[in-house]
Write an enzyme that holds these catalytic residues in place. Structure first.
Site, PDB file in Angstrom:
ATOM      1  N   ASP A  34       0.846  -1.188   0.000  1.00 14.45           N
ATOM      2  CA  ASP A  34       0.000   0.000   0.000  1.00 14.45           C
ATOM      3  C   ASP A  34       0.882   1.238   0.000  1.00 14.45           C
ATOM      4  O   ASP A  34       1.393   1.641   1.048  1.00 14.45           O
ATOM      5  CB  ASP A  34      -0.924   0.016   1.226  1.00 14.45           C
ATOM      6  N   LYS A  76      -6.813   3.281  -3.591  1.00  9.18           N
ATOM      7  CA  LYS A  76      -7.204   3.327  -2.179  1.00  9.18           C
ATOM      8  C   LYS A  76      -7.343   4.774  -1.744  1.00  9.18           C
ATOM      9  O   LYS A  76      -6.560   5.627  -2.151  1.00  9.18           O
ATOM     10  CB  LYS A  76      -6.139   2.589  -1.362  1.00  9.18           C
ATOM     11  N   LYS A 113     -10.154   0.138  -2.649  1.00  8.51           N
ATOM     12  CA  LYS A 113     -10.068   0.009  -1.201  1.00  8.51           C
ATOM     13  C   LYS A 113     -10.339   1.344  -0.515  1.00  8.51           C
ATOM     14  O   LYS A 113      -9.465   2.201  -0.472  1.00  8.51           O
ATOM     15  CB  LYS A 113      -8.694  -0.530  -0.790  1.00  8.51           C
TER      16      LYS A 113
END
Lengths: 303, 293, 488
Positions: free
Chosen positions: A140, A203, A239
């Site tokens: 991430d 995300k 996400k």
């Protein structure tokens, strides 16, 4: 895919109307999810959670406890799935990987000088490689919001592409920190940019800035994923992270995914919730549906 | 040796030009003594049709002019009226007015034109609204011209009836076809000359002469006329006009007030021939948008 | 990879929402309704009753009195008798009565919503979130005008007209009653209102509410019936004002019928609105606007965006998005909280819509319908779009009043303005573009009473609504809506 993909001019990404987005979101939130569809939805939510601990005070002990919880959410009720992944700092990847041995739960690591991203490209690549070498299945990363807001889109594009390369087989999630991007137009632009640069997931947030994930921001990103899919045929995951702590809200997100991208995205391969306290609320709802009575948080482990 | 006077030919005013009626028909206007004053065009349905076409083609140009520019043109009309005051007074006298009454009528006509000139760029402000809707939208309503208006003007006055009818119509950005007084038609042509020399674009005002009894059905049944204004009191004509208006949902206004009344200087005569248009647009401001109670 | 997989989104729900029906147990509906005249329910002189049905189930809900000329005369007499006192009552006191109606409606909102959905077929989501709250808000808004009328019309002392005859349609039964009654009362008029024959129940519930509110007797009278009853109102000699919402055909008949009288008239008639999408528009929101524009209330909306104009450069993308969005619409039981598109209001209307669908096919336009299943019982129509429609197609020119959209493409701004205006109607229009100057250019040139820019089908009590050209005249809502009920 043999077809050539033309990288668009990111200064000219499609405009977004905020009020229209809010109105669309309001429609999702009036959907009524009842009975069997609610149970099914709640279990789906659990299976999509990236159980997260990202604190300066994290220790191996804390991470191990969380990993046990990830695999054993609530053993009292049979048929409860595990979460999708745990999400930790690079220094904790090894610990998490060992703790989860024998499960199908993935280990995700934040990287690139998370959460601010204020470091050099070289360090960000090293940071990423360290996590991958320690066994991270997913990375991430954060984008350089300062560069983005200054209009240096090529810088951000190159940054994402270089991290993607450093990831190897690990799937790359690109965090925009939408709470710092100010407008939905910027969210759309960041989404397009990240997908063309190779993101496997986009995300919303680090969880360190408020506001974190919101439904309007998520909808704009889902619509960007849809347009990219229309054009390239490549699926990109989504996400939302931070701020989703109730099962009601999580179900509304699922409705939104279902009605924007369709059923293909309704799995943890393509949709995740970045959350820490959501799991217990969902478990309480499942217990309520199972036992027919409202629950107390005393009966659900806090890890 | 006595000089032979040149007599004026009274024509009609269509699209900024002065044709004779296409029908070739005329009627003789006589004074009280029975002397023929002039031969007046007995306009036909087809003349009306031509006038309507002229009004339609002038409509969007006229309505999209700056309101300030419309105001200047109306004021210019008043200026030229003032300059030709004596001519109108003598025409009115020829048509039976006393000289005092003629002067009053002409001066009222000039002042009324000035009055409506002033409204051109103000009525929108007075009759618009910003509407505070309970959602994240900016919402406002503004008047816009109805379009082409057909008018059967006052019968009893030769000049003031025309000015009273025309001024609010064109001040509001509409264009028109006007049937002048049948018994007092002389000023119609002279007033057309005034309009034609005052920067008013051709076709904005079209004036024809003839019989209301013959023409009112055509005025009211034309499918490209948006509204009708009627200043006379023939009940049968009013009924027919209103019935025909239903063919294309025309707006019909029957004005019965005395044309000399000062109440004819009144912005509601402008707004009668306006359509309210409301526009919505989102505002990026969600928090305050809750309409709760 | 050599295999080309089809790039297509799949909305065949793996995750199906369970039925979520609205609770109807708290609703009281009588088996028979009489006429509401002079503050009480009275048997019709006609001695006749007609049935009203639930269009989603085809089950009869109640019998409703049919008012004949004598009944209408009684109602007008009651309204006339009440006019003197009501119009002389101070604006402040009048306003308080109207506020009371608004509050009572808010209290009983859910009951009204459920009955509206039962009687008319619209989704409970709409009647609950749109129709009923807007109706209550309308009363609330106009209540406040009652003692402020002189501020609305500069330099005038406005006076009420007298008895207003009001005839309303079946697409927004309660909301239209509110649109008619609230400004009429605020201005000091008394009212004889006729709801549509397929949807009389919420108006009759409103009559009960008005009775309970203590409004002086005869100020509001509600008579039920079909076209004949409406004609009796239109032709009654002691009515001062007719306000009609409905089809352009009937509007013309009314305009003609009262030609020989001094009755004032306002008409809210049909429409065939253009919804215009430029290439620089926020496309996802525009598509949502198109969906709202044509499938809101099953397309039974006079201002429905029934003509879509898409700039050619984005036409394929927009249509793809539109089709995908149509797949996510839920069609079926209007009482289900998740239903997006409910039942067509009546069998008659469904037949008319289906005729137009056949016409569209025969005219050679390409049809696309949602792949949903529709219930076997009840009157339902799949959301439908026609692609490659052209200006001369009947499905482009005529008002269908159902969930049927005609899609055309355009290249230049001049072309789209000309096509948008090339219709006898002029009620509403939609414009989608990110460029402000283009919006103002279009909003100025479009001949329509309501222009939604980057939004569609928005309504608010403060916002005037009404048409240009054959869509009628007069405005409802806002300050401008007062003018319809006053001598200025």
């Amino acid at each position: 895919m043999a077809s050539k993909i033309i990288i668009p001019d990111f200064r000219k990404t499609p405009p977004v109307d905020q009020v229209g987005v809010e109105e669309r979101v309001a429609r999702f939130t009036t959907r009524s999810v009842k009975k069997s569809s609610k149970m099914e939805g709640l279990k789906m939510v659990l299976s999509m959670i990236d159980l997260t601990t990202l604190e300066g005070k994290d220790t191996e002990g804390k991470v191990k406890q969380m990993c046990y919880k990830a695999a054993h959410l609530h053993d009292v009720i049979p048929g409860i799935p595990t979460v999708a992944a745990v999400c930790v700092y690079p220094s904790m990847v090894k610990t998490a990987k060992e703790a989860l041995k024998g499960t199908s739960i993935k280990v995700a690591s934040v990287s690139t000088a998370f959460p601010s991203g204020q470091s050099t490209p070289e360090i960000k690549i090293l940071d990423t490689k360290f996590a991958v070498e320690n066994g991270a299945d997913e990375i991430d990363m954060v984008i350089s919001r300062g560069e983005f807001l200054s209009g240096n889109y090529n810088f951000v594009f190159d940054e994402i592409a270089s991290i993607k390369e450093a990831c190897g087989k690990a799937r790359l999630k690109v965090i925009f920190e939408t709470g710092e991007l100010s407008t939905l137009d910027n969210v759309r632009r960041a989404s397009d940019l990240a997908m063309y640069a190779g993101a496997d997931f986009i995300k919303t947030s680090t969880g360190k800035i408020s506001p974190a994930a919101t439904m309007p921001v998520t909808l704009v990103m889902l619509e960007a994923i849809r347009d990219y899919y229309y054009l390239t045929g490549r699926m990109v995951g989504m996400k939302p992270a931070g701020g989703i702590s109730t099962s009601k809200l999580a179900l509304q997100y699922l409705i939104m995914v279902n009605e924007t991208l369709g059923s293909a995205w309704l799995s943890n391969e393509w949709f995740r919730f970045g959350a820490s306290s959501l799991a217990n609320d969902v478990l309480m709802q499942i217990a309520k549906e199972t036992h027919g009575v409202y629950q107390s948080s005393d009966y659900f482990s806090k890890d | 040796m006595e000089r032979l006077e040149i007599q004026k030919t009274y024509k009609i005013f269509i699209g900024g030009q002065f044709p004779r009626t296409e029908s070739g028909r005329y009627y003789s206007l006589k004074n009280k003594k029975g002397e023929v004053l002039a031969n007046i065009c007995q306009s036909s349905r087809k003349d009306f049709r031509n006038a309507e076409v002229a009004a339609r083609s002038a409509q969007s140009g006229w309505s999209s002019r700056a309101a300030f520019n419309r105001a200047q043109i109306l004021y210019r009309v008043a200026e030229i009226l003032e300059g030709r005051k004596d001519q109108f007074i003598s025409e009115l006298i020829v048509q039976g007015s006393s000289s005092a009454a003629a002067r009053v009528e002409v001066e009222m006509a000039i002042d009324r034109m000035v009055y409506y000139s002033g409204w051109c760029d103000k009525f929108q402000q007075v009759f618009s609204a910003v509407n505070p809707v309970a959602s994240s939208h900016f919402n406002f309503s503004v008047p816009e011209p109805t379009g082409v208006v057909a008018v059967i003007a006052d019968e009893k006055s030769s000049l003031l009836g025309l000015v009273t009818a025309i001024a609010p119509i064109i001040a509001g950005g509409n264009t028109c076809v006007v049937l002048a007084s049948e018994s007092k038609p002389l000023c119609a042509v002279t007033f057309s000359e005034v309009l034609n020399t005052s920067d008013l674009p051709g076709g904005v005002v079209n004036i024809i002469t003839g019989s209301a009894q013959e023409l009112h059905t055509h005025f009211s049944s034309h499918m490209d006329v948006n509204a009708m204004v009627y200043y006379r009191d023939d009940k049968a004509q009013i009924k027919t006009i209103k019935e025909n208006a239903a063919l294309n949902v025309k707006r019909v206004f029957v004005y019965k007030e005395n044309i000399f009344s000062e109440d004819h200087a009144n912005p509601y005569y402008i707004t009668d021939l306006q359509e309210i248009k409301t526009t919505w647009h989102p505002i990026e401001n969600i928090g305050s948008a809750k309409a709760g109670y | 990879m050599s295999t080309t997989k089809e790039i297509k989104l799949n909305f065949n729900a793996a995750w199906e929402l369970a039925p979520a029906p609205e609770d109807t147990s708290h609703i009281s509906i009588k088996s028979q309704y009489d006429l509401f005249i002079n503050g009480e329910f009275v048997k019709p002189e006609s001695k006749k009753y007609f049935a009203t049905y639930n269009p989603a189930t085809e089950v009869k809900i109640a019998d409703v009195a049919e008012a004949n000329e004598k009944d209408v005369d009684k109602a007008v007499k009651a309204a006339r008798a009440a006019f003197g006192k009501w119009s002389k009552l101070s604006g402040k006191e009048r306003g308080k009565y109207i506020y009371r109606i608004a509050r009572l409606m808010q209290e009983r909102a859910r009951e009204f919503a459920v009955i509206e959905t039962m009687d008319g077929g619209k989704p409970i989501r709409e009647s609950r979130d749109i129709d009923v709250p807007l109706a209550a808000n309308h009363f609330f808004y106009y209540a406040g005008w009652a003692d402020k009328l002189e501020y609305a019309f500069p330099n005038r002392k406005p006076k009420p007209l007298g008895v207003a005859g009001q005839i309303i349609p079946w697409n927004f039964p309660l909301l239209m009653a509110a649109w008619k009654i609230a400004p009429a009362l605020a201005a000091g008029n008394t009212v004889v209102l006729k709801p549509a024959e397929t949807t009389p129940l919420t108006a009759l519930k409103l009559a009960e509410l008005i009775r309970d509110s203590g409004l002086p007797k005869g100020v509001v009278n509600i008579v039920t019936g079909a076209g004949k009853t409406g004609a009796a109102i239109v032709n009654h000699p002691d009515i001062n004002k007719i306000a009609f919402t409905g089809s352009t055909d009937v509007g013309k008949i009314i305009q003609k019928a009262i030609a020989g009288t001094d009755k004032k008239l306002t008409l809210e008639l049909g429409g065939k609105a253009a919804n215009i999408i430029f290439e620089d528009a926020p496309l996802d929101q525009a598509v949502e606007g198109v969906i709202n524009g044509i499938f809101f209330n099953q397309g039974h909306v006079c201002c429905a965006g029934s003509r879509l104009f898409v700039h050619e450069s984005v036409a394929d993308l927009v249509i793809r998005k539109l089709k995908d969005r149509m797949e996510t619409l839920r069609i079926g039981d209007p009482m289900d909280k998740n239903t997006d598109v409910g039942a067509i209001n009546s069998k008659e209307q469904l037949t008319k819509i289906n005729e137009y669908i056949t016409i569209g096919k025969n005219e050679g336009a390409e049809i696309y319908q949602s792949s949903c299943n529709i219930p076997k019982k009840g009157f339902f129509c799949k959301p439908t779009i026609f692609l490659n429609a052209s200006q001369s197609h009947r499905i482009v020119q005529e008002e269908i009043f159902g969930p049927v959209l005609a899609v055309q493409t355009f290249r230049t701004i001049e072309e789209v303005i000309e096509k948008a205006n090339n219709i006898p109607y002029g009620l509403s229009a939609g414009v989608w573009t990110d460029k402000g100057s283009k919006i103002f250019n279009l909003t100025t040139k479009l001949k329509a009473g309501v222009v939604w820019a980057n939004t569609y089908n928005k309504f608010d009590p403060v916002s005037p609504f009404g048409g240009f050209k054959e869509s009628g005249f007069g405005r409802e809502g806002g300050l401008h809506g007062l003018a319809a009920y006053l001598n200025i």
